[in-house]
Design an enzyme around this catalytic site. Structure first.
Site, PDB file in Angstrom:
ATOM      1  N   SER A  21       0.848  -1.192   0.000  1.00  0.00           N
ATOM      2  CA  SER A  21       0.000   0.000   0.000  1.00  0.00           C
ATOM      3  C   SER A  21       0.889   1.251   0.000  1.00  0.00           C
ATOM      4  O   SER A  21       1.984   1.226   0.566  1.00  0.00           O
ATOM      5  CB  SER A  21      -0.862  -0.056   1.265  1.00  0.00           C
ATOM      6  OG  SER A  21      -2.005   0.736   1.140  1.00  0.00           O
ATOM      7  N   ALA A  56       2.273   8.584  -1.965  1.00  0.00           N
ATOM      8  CA  ALA A  56       1.565   9.678  -2.623  1.00  0.00           C
ATOM      9  C   ALA A  56       2.611  10.628  -3.205  1.00  0.00           C
ATOM     10  O   ALA A  56       3.412  11.202  -2.467  1.00  0.00           O
ATOM     11  CB  ALA A  56       0.708  10.408  -1.602  1.00  0.00           C
ATOM     12  N   TYR A 180      -7.889  14.174   0.877  1.00  0.00           N
ATOM     13  CA  TYR A 180      -7.035  15.007   0.025  1.00  0.00           C
ATOM     14  C   TYR A 180      -7.867  15.631  -1.104  1.00  0.00           C
ATOM     15  O   TYR A 180      -9.089  15.463  -1.150  1.00  0.00           O
ATOM     16  CB  TYR A 180      -5.823  14.204  -0.462  1.00  0.00           C
ATOM     17  CG  TYR A 180      -4.949  13.801   0.713  1.00  0.00           C
ATOM     18  CD1 TYR A 180      -4.383  14.784   1.533  1.00  0.00           C
ATOM     19  CD2 TYR A 180      -4.746  12.469   1.068  1.00  0.00           C
ATOM     20  CE1 TYR A 180      -3.622  14.443   2.651  1.00  0.00           C
ATOM     21  CE2 TYR A 180      -3.991  12.121   2.189  1.00  0.00           C
ATOM     22  CZ  TYR A 180      -3.430  13.117   2.974  1.00  0.00           C
ATOM     23  OH  TYR A 180      -2.682  12.786   4.083  1.00  0.00           O
ATOM     24  N   ARG A 322       1.111  -0.995   7.175  1.00  0.00           N
ATOM     25  CA  ARG A 322       1.965  -1.091   8.366  1.00  0.00           C
ATOM     26  C   ARG A 322       2.586  -2.479   8.556  1.00  0.00           C
ATOM     27  O   ARG A 322       3.722  -2.595   9.019  1.00  0.00           O
ATOM     28  CB  ARG A 322       1.183  -0.656   9.605  1.00  0.00           C
ATOM     29  CG  ARG A 322       0.964   0.850   9.640  1.00  0.00           C
ATOM     30  CD  ARG A 322      -0.100   1.252  10.611  1.00  0.00           C
ATOM     31  NE  ARG A 322      -1.415   0.766  10.184  1.00  0.00           N
ATOM     32  CZ  ARG A 322      -2.535   0.982  10.860  1.00  0.00           C
ATOM     33  NH1 ARG A 322      -2.504   1.657  11.991  1.00  0.00           N
ATOM     34  NH2 ARG A 322      -3.679   0.518  10.405  1.00  0.00           N
TER      35      ARG A 322
HETATM   36  C1  LIG Z   1       3.527   5.638   7.219  1.00  0.00           C
HETATM   37  C2  LIG Z   1       2.261   5.628   6.422  1.00  0.00           C
HETATM   38  C3  LIG Z   1       2.163   6.425   5.294  1.00  0.00           C
HETATM   39  C4  LIG Z   1       1.009   6.399   4.495  1.00  0.00           C
HETATM   40  N1  LIG Z   1       0.983   7.119   3.326  1.00  0.00           N
HETATM   41  C5  LIG Z   1      -0.045   6.952   2.461  1.00  0.00           C
HETATM   42  C6  LIG Z   1       0.010   7.484   1.153  1.00  0.00           C
HETATM   43  O1  LIG Z   1       1.006   8.074   0.730  1.00  0.00           O
HETATM   44  N2  LIG Z   1      -1.072   7.308   0.357  1.00  0.00           N
HETATM   45  C7  LIG Z   1      -2.179   6.612   0.769  1.00  0.00           C
HETATM   46  O2  LIG Z   1      -3.133   6.471   0.005  1.00  0.00           O
HETATM   47  N3  LIG Z   1      -2.229   6.050   1.996  1.00  0.00           N
HETATM   48  C8  LIG Z   1      -1.188   6.179   2.831  1.00  0.00           C
HETATM   49  N4  LIG Z   1      -1.203   5.534   4.033  1.00  0.00           N
HETATM   50  C9  LIG Z   1      -2.331   4.638   4.355  1.00  0.00           C
HETATM   51  C10 LIG Z   1      -1.978   3.196   4.000  1.00  0.00           C
HETATM   52  O3  LIG Z   1      -1.709   3.047   2.618  1.00  0.00           O
HETATM   53  C11 LIG Z   1      -3.102   2.238   4.408  1.00  0.00           C
HETATM   54  O4  LIG Z   1      -4.251   2.544   3.672  1.00  0.00           O
HETATM   55  C12 LIG Z   1      -3.424   2.312   5.908  1.00  0.00           C
HETATM   56  O5  LIG Z   1      -2.244   2.392   6.675  1.00  0.00           O
HETATM   57  C13 LIG Z   1      -4.240   1.111   6.368  1.00  0.00           C
HETATM   58  O6  LIG Z   1      -3.561  -0.094   6.086  1.00  0.00           O
HETATM   59  P1  LIG Z   1      -2.719  -0.913   7.226  1.00  0.00           P
HETATM   60  O7  LIG Z   1      -3.672  -1.222   8.339  1.00  0.00           O
HETATM   61  O8  LIG Z   1      -2.248  -2.151   6.492  1.00  0.00           O
HETATM   62  O9  LIG Z   1      -1.593  -0.046   7.702  1.00  0.00           O
HETATM   63  C14 LIG Z   1      -0.084   5.582   4.868  1.00  0.00           C
HETATM   64  C15 LIG Z   1       0.008   4.816   6.030  1.00  0.00           C
HETATM   65  C16 LIG Z   1       1.166   4.813   6.788  1.00  0.00           C
HETATM   66  C17 LIG Z   1       1.248   3.914   8.005  1.00  0.00           C
END
Ligand SMILES: Cc1cc2nc3c(=O)[nH]c(=O)nc-3n(C[C@H](O)[C@H](O)[C@H](O)COP(=O)(O)O)c2cc1C
Length: 352
Positions: A21, A56, A180, A322
């Site tokens: 992701s 992003a 956003y 994560r």
């Molecule tokens: C450090 C970090 C940076 C993130 N940056 C973005 C991003 O650039 N674009 C986006 O769409 N989501 C971003 N997210 C959200 C993740 O892509 C994801 O949707 C969210 O963390 C839930 O998934 P997870 O439970 O597996 O962490 C970010 C999350 C984390 C932890």
């Protein structure tokens, strides 16, 4: 169907259903990714994910969330991204770029500096948005974009797509989630416009549809286009699943190949009932009712949980964020747990 069954989108084959992701690293310089990004994304490609997405990456300088955000708003960014896309591809993963504009959530500090809004003195800037209402208390007052500036936003997404292709990326994901810019337009909670881009559902989704169309025209027919949406604002009177399903029908008609289904982010302080797989139901509803491929994301950490999401047809792919930070080798661990053999890089074969 298993977690390790390949998936084809247009001419691109993903070797399994696991995606990294998008995750901001707040470590770029003037939008340029560096060695950190190469090692970070490269490790996850070595780890066995089929799809490795950049963080992003801003299509305009003012559309960066933080000064350390990566970008694709300059021709010069292409050379900085090229080795990263190339390395990911060499590992048998598909490199993709998430293109983004932060809108009124721009100009903030990196999380390890508190993540708060930055003043001009601290290196911040005036954000732009659908509205002149700030994201929340203490956040800068954005400037509502004019119609001419909206044309510029569309053309900057298109230009950034050309650059992503030149750098060797094999798909683009439009970031239209998490409060956003594009989400600021489609959510009624952040759009008070009186022109063709505000008010009705049709008007609120117009900017996202224009961006989608412009990018689809730019991408070759052989390459997939993804869109990340927030399926709900988790708030009465806000954007919801029903509107998401209708939006996704339209996105599919415009040639979107997969919708990456997330949620939330439009206003501070909204309570989200987060728990294991809490957004999967949205990916499932959109997949079934809009007839478009989806990726499920959000607290997917366990191999059996991931396998079941794909096997029961709730989503076509799972994206992990994560958990991939905790363990870039998660796909290899999942394969072992699910009694599937996947190949390591040749350099590592002696350890398998
Ligand atoms: C450090 C970090 C940076 C993130 N940056 C973005 C991003 O650039 N674009 C986006 O769409 N989501 C971003 N997210 C959200 C993740 O892509 C994801 O949707 C969210 O963390 C839930 O998934 P997870 O439970 O597996 O962490 C970010 C999350 C984390 C932890």
């Amino acid at each position: 169907m298993t977690l390790f069954t390949p998936l084809r989108l247009r001419e691109i084959e993903f070797k399994n259903r696991i995606g990294v992701s998008p995750m901001c690293q707040y470590s770029a310089k003037d939008g340029h990714p560096g060695t950190w990004h190469l090692v970070h994304l490269g490790s996850r490609a070595v780890g066995g994910a089929a799809l490795v997405m950049t963080e992003a990456s801003a299509v305009q300088e003012a559309g960066r969330i933080s000064p350390g955000d990566a970008g694709m708003y300059l021709d010069a960014h292409v050379d900085s991204w090229r080795p990263i896309a190339g390395f990911v591809k060499e590992q048998g993963a598909v490199p993709g770029m998430q293109l983004a504009h932060a809108g009124r959530k721009a100009s903030t500090a990196a999380p390890w500096f508190g993540g708060g809004p930055l003043t001009h003195e601290q290196g911040g800037w005036t954000p732009v948005s659908s509205t002149s209402i700030p994201f929340g208390a203490g956040h800068p007052v954005p400037r509502a974009l004019t119609l001419t500036e909206l044309d510029q936003v569309v053309s900057d997404f298109q230009q950034a797509t050309r650059r992503a292709l030149a750098a060797g990326f094999q798909f683009v994901e439009i970031h239209a989630a998490h409060g956003y810019l594009l989400h600021q337009f489609y959510s009624p909670l952040s759009n008070d416009r009186k022109d063709d881009y505000g008010g009705s559902f049709e008007n609120r989704i117009r900017l996202l549809l224009r961006v989608t169309q412009a990018i689809r025209e730019t991408l070759p027919q052989t390459l997939p286009l993804l869109v990340r949406i927030s399926a709900t604002d988790w708030n009465e009177g806000g954007w919801d699943l029903e509107q998401s399903i209708e939006l996704c029908r339209r996105l599919k008609e415009l040639g979107v190949d997969l919708v990456d289904v997330s949620s939330g982010g439009i206003l501070p302080g909204i309570k989200i009932p987060a728990g294991p797989g809490y957004q999967v139901e949205f990916a499932e509803a959109i997949r079934r009712q809009a007839g478009v491929a989806t990726a499920a994301v959000g607290m997917i950490t366990d191999p059996t949980q991931a396998e079941s999401i794909v096997a029961t047809g709730q989503a076509d792919m799972v994206f992990l964020a994560r958990e991939m930070l905790r363990d870039p080798y998660w796909p290899r661990r999942a394969a072992a747990a699910l009694q599937t053999k996947i190949k390591p890089p040749v350099q590592y074969e002696r350890a398998w």
